[in-house]
Design an enzyme around this catalytic site. Structure first.
Site, short mmCIF file in Angstrom:
data_model
loop_
_atom_site.label_atom_id
_atom_site.label_comp_id
_atom_site.label_asym_id
_atom_site.label_seq_id
_atom_site.Cartn_x
_atom_site.Cartn_y
_atom_site.Cartn_z
CG ASP A 6 -2.41 3.72 2.03
OD1 ASP A 6 -2.58 3.36 0.85
OD2 ASP A 6 -2.69 3.05 2.91
CE LYS A 44 -8.54 0.24 1.72
NZ LYS A 44 -7.75 0.82 0.51
CG ASP A 80 1.08 -0.53 1.43
OD1 ASP A 80 -0.22 -1.50 1.27
OD2 ASP A 80 1.17 0.32 0.43
CG MET A 139 5.35 -9.38 0.02
SD MET A 139 4.70 -8.22 -1.08
CE MET A 139 4.50 -6.78 -0.03
CG ASP A 195 -6.05 2.59 2.97
OD1 ASP A 195 -5.45 2.05 1.92
OD2 ASP A 195 -5.42 2.73 3.95
CD GLU A 228 -2.11 -0.75 4.47
OE1 GLU A 228 -1.63 -1.50 3.52
OE2 GLU A 228 -2.83 0.39 3.99
CD GLU A 268 -2.52 -5.24 2.48
OE1 GLU A 268 -1.50 -5.73 2.08
OE2 GLU A 268 -2.94 -4.07 2.59
CG HIS A 275 1.42 -4.60 -6.87
ND1 HIS A 275 1.74 -3.27 -6.52
CD2 HIS A 275 0.23 -5.09 -6.22
CE1 HIS A 275 0.97 -3.27 -5.42
NE2 HIS A 275 0.21 -3.99 -5.20
CG ASP A 300 1.24 -3.70 4.02
OD1 ASP A 300 0.31 -3.85 3.03
OD2 ASP A 300 2.36 -4.39 3.92
CG HIS A 313 -5.95 -1.77 5.12
ND1 HIS A 313 -5.66 -2.77 4.16
CD2 HIS A 313 -5.57 -0.37 4.56
CE1 HIS A 313 -4.94 -2.19 3.09
NE2 HIS A 313 -5.08 -0.66 3.41
CG ASP A 342 4.12 -2.16 -8.61
OD1 ASP A 342 3.14 -1.58 -9.16
OD2 ASP A 342 3.93 -2.64 -7.53
C1 DIG Z 1 -2.74 -1.93 -0.49
O1 DIG Z 1 -2.47 -1.75 1.16
C2 DIG Z 1 -2.04 -3.39 -0.70
C3 DIG Z 1 -1.57 -3.41 -2.24
O2 DIG Z 1 -0.52 -2.06 -2.31
C4 DIG Z 1 -0.49 -4.31 -2.14
O3 DIG Z 1 -1.14 -5.46 -2.75
C5 DIG Z 1 -0.40 -5.17 -0.55
C6 DIG Z 1 1.07 -5.15 -0.38
O4 DIG Z 1 1.44 -4.21 0.55
N1 DIG Z 1 -1.01 -3.73 0.07
MN MN Z 2 -3.68 0.94 2.64
MN MN Z 3 -1.03 -2.70 2.00
#
Ligand code: DIG
Ligand code: MN
Ligand code: MN
Length: 388
Positions: free
Chosen positions: A258, A184, A288, A89, A256, A218, A182, A55, A246, A221, A58
């Site tokens: 992860d 969620k 991710d 990315m 979530d 992802e 993406e 990001h 992801d 998600h 970051d």
């Molecule tokens: C969360 O799943 C999101 C953020 O971490 C980021 O903006 C995106 C990119 O992988 N995934």
């Molecule tokens: Mn996630």
């Molecule tokens: Mn993600």
């Protein structure tokens, strides 16, 4: 003996925020020290990763002075070069700062929506500067805890306006970005707009530059609401819209998590890896995810190595699945059909419709056809358990 050691050809990437996750959660403070982007690049390179993602914030904190920002970006680019990693990315943090507490592109305050566009344009510039070609939009605050406060139809229009604007910006700047959306379902308590990858596949069709825009599904998600991630990605691939992915893992009906790739969903993620490897998907395999809260600073690298190693184990299992004579024989039996009917399938024609109308189906015989899924799934499980 297979070593399952990753190489850059595997295209494994990690977000700086993943290995840099300090283990904070809503009821617990950080348990690990901060990790600098430079150290992340150095350690990931040593593990065989292909690249890192980021990001905007970051790389350079939101309040960094222009001089600090320039230095941090310069040091990051030098580290990428020194350690042979790329940054395929990039994305914008449109969720962490309090200004986004009511959303970014869908916020009720027009000034916040405008600020979000400004921040996204600057982050896109930064992404290009570091070599990114995929730009992810994750709407971490694009939702509502109180539906009385936002019209959901207006929210879709606002999000579309923002993406149409940023697609035009990318084209106007001569950038070669492909956007990946993406989804969620909720974050953390509020319900997000565009809750699933399927929602975005429908939404993309309404954009001015739909050809520039795909999805970034992802695992967690989709699985947190009980969807089959292998099916989700298959539809995205079939639509030509899997622009990024992801990878992580997730227990059903939890928020979530992860988790490390392959920590929970062995069979689903085996079929996912088999699909990615056989579909011709050429994009990064991005993890991710982040390690357990109980890990120390060194445990982070067990996590990162585990993500890549499990992916490669699934990839090897997929090769063995395809070469397993009994599995392949069962698949042939299950998919065998009556050649006479084969001519009926295909695009419509009056002749084909007439032919189809004339076929005398033996419904009872069709209902008796053996479908040995039990044996097939048992062999798959035995393959995955290493006894085959
Ligand atoms: C969360 O799943 C999101 C953020 O971490 C980021 O903006 C995106 C990119 O992988 N995934
Ligand atoms: Mn996630
Ligand atoms: Mn993600």
């Amino acid at each position: 003996m297979k070593t399952y050691m990753p190489t850059k050809d595997d295209k494994f990437t990690f977000g700086l925020w993943t290995v840099g996750n300090r283990g904070r959660d809503p009821f617990g403070d950080a348990v690990r020290p901060a990790l600098s982007p430079i150290d992340a690049v150095k350690r990931l390179s040593a593990l065989g990763a292909y690249g890192v993602n980021f990001h905007d914030d970051d790389l350079a904190p939101i309040d960094a002075t222009p001089t600090e920002r320039a230095r941090l970006i310069r040091e990051f680019k030098t580290a990428l070069s020194d350690y042979g990693l790329c940054a395929p990315m990039a994305t914008t943090n449109l969720f962490y700062d309090p200004v986004f507490r009511d959303g970014a592109f869908t916020a009720n305050d027009a000034s916040v929506r405008a600020y979000a566009l400004q921040k996204a344009m600057k982050a896109m510039d930064l992404g290009v500067e570091v070599g990114a070609q995929i730009y992810v939009f994750w709407g971490g605050r694009e939702g509502a805890e109180v539906d009385a406060g936002k019209d959901a139809v207006t929210a879709v229009k606002r999000f579309r306006d923002a993406l149409n604007f940023l697609c035009e910006y990318s084209r106007d700047q001569g950038y070669d970005y492909r956007f990946a959306l993406e989804a969620k379902p909720n974050e953390p308590r509020g319900d997000l707009y565009f809750p699933t990858t399927g929602s975005y596949l429908g939404f993309i069709a309404t954009l001015d530059h739909k050809e520039m825009v795909g999805v970034n599904p992802e695992v967690g998600h989709e699985q947190m609401i009980g969807l089959n991630f292998y099916h989700v990605v298959a539809q995205a691939i079939e639509a030509g819209k899997l622009f990024h992915i992801d990878l992580n893992d997730q227990k059903f009906l939890r928020f979530d998590q992860d988790l490390r790739f392959g920590a929970e969903s062995i069979k689903t993620l085996f079929f996912l890896v088999k699909l990615l490897e056989e579909s011709g998907y050429s994009g990064p395999r991005h993890f991710d995810a982040h390690c357990y809260r109980t890990e120390d600073a060194e445990g982070v690298w067990d996590f990162a190595a585990g993500c890549m190693r499990t992916y490669l184990i699934f990839k090897e299992k997929a090769r063995r699945f395809n070469e397993d004579p009994e599995i392949q024989s069962l698949l042939s039996e299950i998919s065998a059909g009556d050649p006479a009917v084969a001519d009926c399938s295909g695009p419509y024609s009056r002749a084909r419709a007439q032919m189809l109308r004339g076929v005398a189906f033996d419904r009872a015989a069709l209902a008796r056809k053996r479908l040995p899924y039990e044996r097939l799934d048992q062999l798959t499980i035995e393959l995955l358990l290493g006894v085959r």
